[in-house]
Design an enzyme around this catalytic site. Structure first.
Site, PDB file in Angstrom:
ATOM      1  CG  HIS A  86       7.986 -83.237 -83.902  1.00  0.00           C
ATOM      2  ND1 HIS A  86       7.314 -82.690 -82.838  1.00  0.00           N
ATOM      3  CD2 HIS A  86       9.048 -83.889 -83.386  1.00  0.00           C
ATOM      4  CE1 HIS A  86       7.944 -82.985 -81.713  1.00  0.00           C
ATOM      5  NE2 HIS A  86       9.001 -83.714 -82.013  1.00  0.00           N
TER       6      HIS A  86
ATOM      7  CB  CYS B 147       7.880 -86.215 -80.107  1.00  0.00           C
ATOM      8  SG  CYS B 147       9.616 -86.072 -79.660  1.00  0.00           S
TER       9      CYS B 147
ATOM     10  CD  GLU C  53       4.436 -81.038 -84.414  1.00  0.00           C
ATOM     11  OE1 GLU C  53       4.146 -82.153 -84.895  1.00  0.00           O
ATOM     12  OE2 GLU C  53       5.210 -80.893 -83.437  1.00  0.00           O
TER      13      GLU C  53
END
Lengths: 774, 226
Positions: free
Chosen positions: B195, B87, B197
């Protein structure tokens, strides 16, 4: 040093310009034993404003229940704090930024977010979630659309950048908010209970260090001129208020959060307070008053954004992103070091004294002038408390007599249903709602469900980390309000709002442990408004006592009016729930093919033909027939409490395939929302008419249950019926989920796709670029 | 051997704890690296996490590329070390010219936070090594400036060199060729807008991100072994 001298103009006219009444000015003179000077008058004006002092509402707020086993900090501090077990605590606060957002939507909303975050990390908590209950004028009004777009962009712009997820809220459009939107914001934070700090200055000789932005001319008098007066017809006058709106800088706030949490973690501060409404005057007088001490403040040492600022400007500026930390002289160097690393400006602007007086000095030099000298506690605690006259509005009897049951039945229930659907996803897709890896149920669910974890406290993927054994696994948050109900009966309406909020928590498996309120009302000088406020507080109190939910904080926003019309009474509540063990995702508010659709509701309520629904104050009556009247169905709070426990247990056990509370729009809208969310239709019968379909009533939940033999469907239903029976509740079988159409026998038959399109296109067409989601 | 991952922290970064938590949960060992540092320390891989480095003022990544740590990141990348920008980290890598092209405002002109469907388009990167092309992944996005763009020649080169790592199944932001992530020529520097994560735990709805971060840790681990 020289003493403060009376101001040359004597303050006789000045106090009115500052928003003080003649009586209030006289009270100040009597407290001081002399005429106040300009600066002193300005300081009292902001601190005694409605926004800061709650002078009209204080006498009523005392009736709310504020105590409970899990309450660590109740109302009166920057935020309420709840014990979440195992040494973990949760801080919660709600605020309004209604008036600034009416004038300058983007900055008004952005600084509302910034302010509430500071209230939370002031307590030592890491902010982990924001919720935004928003109310605007109708979508066909251009100014209302401008306000709505700006507010949503402001929340998105500030909240995303500052790095705190926005996990839910409400978005409501109603003519009564046309010139006066309600922009409420709730924030929730997590802290180790032993890091809790209060906003008190102690230790004579300690230093008051101002952290963050330099002080500028923005937001001067925001609390008095803007937040504590109504709006007029004069567009030019309203436009001229724009400089009273503060401007936010989320990057400054982000660094301020990190620096303050590091200072608190290292135990380098003895007290800390954010600078919000009334700026430096508020922060210095409140910390000194709470600590029972005095403070000397040097104007010359306050970092200033521009030259030539007057002392009164420095003291009342509402420049954003500032904090006041009380530190010992021994820790000052380490404080400055931490701030330096985070590129946060820090300056010693005050010294704690034993005099109990707040003195404003030109500088700390021996020959400095004393610009103001007042007892600190008089600013904080001695604001007048008004017993304003109350009067039950004359129009209420007429409203009650206007029975919506007499309204003509719909020509086409399906068309009416489609017109009521609004998917708020257009709004929340603009908010980061996932940061910190806690968001189990995102916006769009009945309540937000978050893991109880936060950076630096407990890792999201490491539940055993941090040593908080015994702490709850998750928290749930819901914000709720309903002005249509409260306009008919503020007491019963508020009871229903509290009940619904608690039910939303139950739908994601949580039990309610605390409530905060944002009381948005009209002009308190109107006796009808004060009656509405008083009734709403009584209703909230009754519901909270019965359901065992302590009120741990709140905010009162008055003077919500424009062109002489008060808004409908809009008490908004934010409820916090805990989930002790979170083993799976709770069922979504959605249908899944093959499941059995039932409604759990009070046995007594569904005995009538309308399944507990009434059109009084309902979405259908208002939006389709333009009718707002009738008598609200009562909430049986005992039965409701049993329903909450039963639904939370059911969800915790992972039994249902889908759960959704029945609220605005009744069973019809709840069914359609579940169908759209699950992309699955349904075949429902036993709903007699439009009253049963669109009627609203408390304590009702739709549940999709496994139905097949293989999944033990018959046993699941039998168990549920038995449990409901014992609780005075009934289980009504409505039908089955499946297919691609929403079918209510004898009333409507619409496709799920059509309902989905109707639902998602409303906000995108009105506020976005149109043509469906990007 | 445990892969050591340096997670770079600029003022304004906000996903550093999330990335570190995901790395640790996958068996790696994450440490935060302050933007002012001139060295990365002993790390086997570097992640530039999401957020708003330096407030995204001027333009996302425009100031961050001048942070002292970026010289160390460039040297580490030049030496073949795995570097992933997620990002805002992707935006920083693009501004630093460690990856070609730029990220402009979303076509819808609004911020988008949503969970989207992705397809692995190349296995020739440290983030997708061993992940078959065509693998479908459900991973969140969260950005205002995620609309990847580059000149036609660069796009041709990215395609020819198998450097388009991830594509959106349904383009959420107007990116050219549905690009969600790209790699440098050597495949050791990857930038992606999604993302991973945020998709490492089924409780949050998807754990598909483990596929990507797992591949990164394996790539970093292989380097340790080399």
């Amino acid at each position: 040093m020289t003493s403060p001298s009376p101001s040359p103009t004597g303050g006789v006219v000045l106090h009115r310009a500052l928003g003080l009444t003649d009586d209030e000015a006289a009270a100040i003179t009597s407290l001081l034993g002399r005429e106040p000077n300009h600066l002193e008058l300005a300081m009292y004006a902001v601190m005694w404003s409605e926004h800061c002092s709650y002078k009209s509402s204080r006498v009523h707020l005392g009736r709310l229940p504020t105590e409970g086993e899990q309450v660590l900090v109740g109302p009166g501090e920057n935020a309420g704090v709840i014990d979440a077990g195992g040494g973990m605590a949760v801080a919660l606060r709600i605020e309004s930024h209604n008036h600034p957002s009416a004038i300058e939507p983007y900055q008004g909303a952005a600084t509302g977010v910034g302010g509430i975050l500071r209230d939370i990390f002031t307590m030592g908590a890491r902010p982990i979630a924001i919720m935004d209950p928003l109310r605007f004028g109708p979508l066909d009004d251009a100014r209302s659309r401008w306000i709505a777009s700006g507010v949503i962009a402001g929340i998105s712009g500030y909240g995303n950048s500052v790095g705190v997820p926005t996990v839910g809220g409400e978005v409501v459009f109603d003519a009564c908010y046309a010139d006066n939107p309600l922009v409420n914001v709730l924030c929730c934070g997590v802290l180790p209970a032993d890091r809790l700090v209060l906003g008190a200055a102690t230790g004579v000789g300690n230093l008051a260090v101002l952290l963050g932005s330099a002080t500028g001319r923005d937001g001067i008098g925001g609390v008095s001129v803007l937040a504590s007066a109504g709006f007029s017809d004069d567009a030019a006058a309203e436009e001229a208020k724009r400089p009273n709106v503060q401007v936010g800088d989320p990057f400054e706030e982000k660094r301020l959060i990190e620096a303050c949490l590091e200072l608190l973690d290292a135990k380098l501060v003895v007290g800390i307070q954010d600078l919000g409404g009334a700026g430096l005057t508020c922060a210095t007088s409140e910390t000194a008053s709470r600590g029972g001490v005095g403070m000397d403040v040097s104007v010359a040492d306050v970092p200033q954004r521009e030259t030539g600022m007057e002392a009164w400007e420095v003291l009342t500026s509402e420049s954003q992103e500032r904090m006041l930390a009380i530190v010992t002289p021994a820790s000052l160097d380490r404080v400055l070091e931490v701030c330096g690393r985070w590129e946060v400006r820090a300056a010693v602007v005050g010294k704690v004294t034993d005099t109990g007086r707040l003195r404003i000095l030109t500088s700390f030099d021996a020959d400095a002038d004393v610009l103001a000298d007042v007892p600190a506690s008089t600013l904080h605690e001695d604001a007048p408390k008004y017993h304003r006259p109350l009067a039950r509005p004359a129009w209420l009897d007429e409203l009650a007599a206007a029975d919506p049951a007499a309204l003509a039945a719909p020509d086409d229930c399906g068309a009416d249903l489609l017109s009521l659907l609004v998917d708020p996803a257009w709004v929340y897709r603009q908010y980061d709602h996932q940061l910190f890896l806690n968001t189990v149920v995102a916006p769009g669910g009945d309540a937000a469900l978050l893991r109880l974890a936060a950076p630096g406290v407990r890792g999201p993927l490491d539940p055993a980390g941090g040593g908080f054994e015994g702490a709850a696994d998750a928290i749930a948050l819901s914000t709720d309000g309903n002005a249509r109900w409260c306009a008919l009966d503020p007491r019963a309406g508020t009871i229903a709002v509290v009940a619904e909020s608690a039910l939303n928590l139950a739908c994601v498996g949580a039990r309610p442990v605390a409530l905060v309120n944002c009381l948005n009302f009209g002009n308190p000088e109107h006796p009808e408004v004060m009656w509405q406020l008083s009734e709403a507080i009584d209703g909230m109190s009754e519901a909270c006592v019965a359901l065992g939910i302590p009120v741990i904080g709140g905010n009162v926003s008055l003077y919500n009016e424009s062109r002489g019309r008060d808004i409908d009474p809009t008490p908004v509540v934010g409820t916090l729930g805990l989930v002790d063990r979170l083993e799976r995702r709770p069922p979504p508010p959605a249908l899944s093919a093959g499941s059995r659709i039932v409604m759990i509701a009070p046995a007594a309520a569904i005995a009538g033909g309308s399944l507990g629904g009434s059109l009084a104050g309902s979405l259908w009556a208002d939006k389709v027939r333009g009718h707002r009247g009738g008598v609200l169905p009562p909430v049986d709070l005992d039965t409701h409490g049993r329903l909450l426990a039963m639904v939370a247990d059911l969800v915790g056990a992972g039994i249902p395939a889908g759960v959704h509370d029945v609220s605005e729009g009744g069973i019809g809208l709840a069914l359609a929302e579940m169908a759209v969310a699950g992309r699955t239709g349904c075949q429902v019968s036993g709903i007699a008419d439009h009253v049963a379909l669109f009627g609203e009533g408390p304590s009702r939940v739709l549940v999709a249950l496994p139905a097949s033999e293989a999944s033990g469907g018959a046993q699941i239903l039998a168990d549920l019926v038995a449990r409901a029976d014992a609780a005075g509740l009934a289980v009504v079988e409505l039908g089955a989920a499946g297919g691609d159409r929403i079918v209510v026998e004898g009333l409507l038959d619409v496709s799920v796709e059509e309902a989905g399109f109707a639902s998602t296109s409303v906000l995108d067409d009105a506020l976005g670029l149109g043509g469906g989601a990007a | 051997m445990t892969a050591r991952v340096g997670v770079v922290l600029f003022p304004g970064t906000n996903c550093e704890h999330d990335v570190a938590a995901a790395v640790d949960a996958l068996g790696g060992s994450a440490s935060l690296v302050w933007h002012g540092a001139s060295s990365l320390g002993d790390v086997d891989a570097v992640v530039l996490p999401g957020g708003f480095a330096h407030g995204d003022y001027l333009r996302p990544g425009a100031i961050a590329r001048f942070s002292p740590v970026m010289e160390a990141v460039s040297s580490f990348a030049a030496a073949g070390g795995p570097v992933v920008g997620i990002c805002n980290g992707f935006q920083v890598l693009a501004e630093a010219h460690l990856l070609p092209g730029a990220l402009q405002k979303n076509a819808g002109l609004s911020f988008v936070c949503d969970t989207v469907d992705l397809v692995v388009a190349s296995s020739a990167s440290v983030l997708t090594a061993g992940v078959p092309v065509g693998t479908a992944l459900r991973i969140p996005i969260n950005h205002f400036e995620g609309n990847y763009t580059c000149d036609p020649a660069t796009l041709e080169q990215l395609r020819a060199e198998d450097r388009i790592v991830l594509r959106y199944r349904r383009n959420p932001n107007g990116s050219v060729d549905d690009i969600a992530g790209i790699a440098n020529q050597a495949g050791n520097v990857v930038g992606l807008m999604p993302h991973p994560e945020r998709a490492c735990d089924p409780l949050l709805g998807s754990d598909d991100g483990r596929v990507l971060l797992g591949a990164l840790l394996a790539s970093a681990g292989a380097r340790v072994g080399a």
